[in-house]
Design an enzyme around this catalytic site. Structure first.
Site, mmCIF file in Angstrom:
data_model
loop_
_atom_site.group_PDB
_atom_site.id
_atom_site.type_symbol
_atom_site.label_atom_id
_atom_site.label_comp_id
_atom_site.label_asym_id
_atom_site.label_seq_id
_atom_site.Cartn_x
_atom_site.Cartn_y
_atom_site.Cartn_z
ATOM 1 N N GLN A 75 0.804 -1.445 -0.022
ATOM 2 C CA GLN A 75 -0.012 0.436 -0.198
ATOM 3 C C GLN A 75 1.278 1.121 -0.001
ATOM 4 O O GLN A 75 0.428 2.515 0.390
ATOM 5 C CB GLN A 75 -0.985 -0.273 1.212
ATOM 6 C CG GLN A 75 -2.135 -0.778 0.575
ATOM 7 C CD GLN A 75 -3.139 -0.119 -0.048
ATOM 8 O OE1 GLN A 75 -3.204 1.236 -0.427
ATOM 9 N NE2 GLN A 75 -3.997 -1.324 -0.787
ATOM 10 N N SER A 76 1.821 1.306 -1.014
ATOM 11 C CA SER A 76 3.051 2.262 -0.407
ATOM 12 C C SER A 76 2.473 3.425 -1.603
ATOM 13 O O SER A 76 2.258 3.488 -2.139
ATOM 14 C CB SER A 76 4.354 1.783 -1.538
ATOM 15 O OG SER A 76 4.803 3.362 -1.736
ATOM 16 N N ASN A 77 2.537 4.858 -0.493
ATOM 17 C CA ASN A 77 1.946 5.982 -0.939
ATOM 18 C C ASN A 77 3.293 6.287 -2.065
ATOM 19 O O ASN A 77 2.847 7.315 -2.821
ATOM 20 C CB ASN A 77 1.752 6.978 0.053
ATOM 21 C CG ASN A 77 1.117 6.577 0.871
ATOM 22 O OD1 ASN A 77 -0.379 5.861 0.586
ATOM 23 N ND2 ASN A 77 1.039 6.384 2.729
#
Ligand SMILES: *Cc1c(COP(=O)(O)O)cnc(C)c1O
Length: 338
Positions: A75-77
């Site tokens: 879930q990398s921003n």
């Protein structure tokens, strides 16, 4: 500090707001809490990575790259914002995902993963926890070179000396805002992960003689491991700027009590913090970073570490996109760790 000799792309118009949070302050019972809205930076939706990418992408363009290659968690921003920057610049983007929590990657996932697909990521490589990410990104760059393309590798979180300049710029923007609004802040609270934000901000504070202590809240490490990373980042930023400054060890401070059980895995205090800010100020935090950082601010206030007469500034680094992958968790419908 003069940043003008570094090429920069501009992804945000104007400054991010600096606001007092009266209802949150009241619910907490003091200290007075202010917020800097770096969740309103540019790029779909933006966050702290936007500031770093202004310098990193300018460098990629100067080097004639056609593809940005970077890495992160499922879930990398950072990966989302890098992809958004690539789209804006007409570049391609390849992402290497480290499955830090086994089985956490799903191609059907919501939140940031959905955005990777919607914004047309070139390809996603998923590798197991503990993989040498620099080597994995190098393999992607070599693959691209073999078919005549040119990759630009962006370190995890965009945290190297050049990326850290983004938070020197933030320190300077904040210094001017505090002056313009006549606000005096006693301490700044910031999330501390790959360390470009904390380290860059610290370099900016030291270089501009901003005498406000920075309190980092670790999102993946305890101080024994986190502080040396932040120190190294702050020193690397100062060195890149060519200012003659040795970053004192004592200037680096972080707390490691809020990220457990594990990076990106929810806990009870995070859920409380996300709900509290949403319900007092209508501001969205995220479960992986800012929710845990705000949990630290709340706990340190309740314990009296922050005194009731102090003014604390919370740096909102973004991340709300991943809320959608944790909806039932932040609504309190799913049991989480203590
Ligand atoms: C990446 C990230 C952080 C941590 O910043 P670092 O510069 O990696 O230390 C904090 N908050 C959000 C929302 C992030 O995406």
């Amino acid at each position: 500090m003069d940043l003008s000799r570094f090429p920069r792309r501009i992804y945000t118009h104007g400054e991010t707001p600096l606001e007092f949070m009266p209802r949150f302050t009241q619910a907490l019972g003091g200290p007075q809490v202010w917020i800097k809205r770096d969740d309103q930076l540019g790029l779909t939706p933006g966050g702290n990575k936007t500031r770093k990418l202004e310098f990193l992408v300018a460098d990629a363009l100067a080097q004639g790259a056609d593809t940005l290659v970077t890495c992160g968690a499922p879930q990398s921003n950072h990966c989302r914002i890098t992809l958004a920057a690539a789209v804006r610049e007409g570049l391609k983007c390849r992402i290497v995902i480290e499955e830090r929590v086994p089985e956490s990657f799903s191609d059907e996932a919501s939140g940031n993963h959905f955005m990777f697909r919607l914004m047309g990521v070139d390809n996603i490589d998923v590798v197991p926890a503990g993989t040498d990410m620099a080597a994995a990104m190098k393999r992607v760059a070599d693959e691209l070179a073999a078919v005549g393309r040119k990759a630009y590798i962006i370190a995890g979180g965009g945290s190297n000396a050049l990326g850290g300049l983004g938070y020197v710029a933030c320190a300077q923007e904040l210094q001017q805002q505090l002056f313009d609004q006549g606000v005096k802040i006693d301490r700044v609270v910031v999330g501390s992960g790959s360390s470009g934000t904390h380290g860059g901000l610290l370099a900016g504070f030291l270089g501009n003689r901003i005498n406000i202590p920075i309190v980092g809240i670790g999102v993946s490490r305890d101080p024994a491991d986190q502080d040396p990373l932040v120190h190294r980042e702050a020193q690397a930023v100062c060195d890149l700027l060519g200012i003659d400054l040795t970053v004192p060890r004592e200037a680096v401070l972080s707390f490691g009590d809020y990220w457990r059980p594990k990076y990106s895995v929810p806990n009870r205090k995070m859920v409380e913090a996300v709900q509290m800010l949403a319900r007092t100020e209508g501001i969205l935090l995220d479960p992986v970073y800012t929710g845990k950082v705000m949990a630290g601010l709340i706990d340190l206030s309740r314990k009296g570490y922050f005194r009731k007469d102090e003014k604390i500034l919370f740096l909102h680094t973004g991340g709300a996109t991943s809320l959608h992958a944790y909806e039932q968790v932040v609504l309190g419908k799913v049991p989480v760790a203590d």
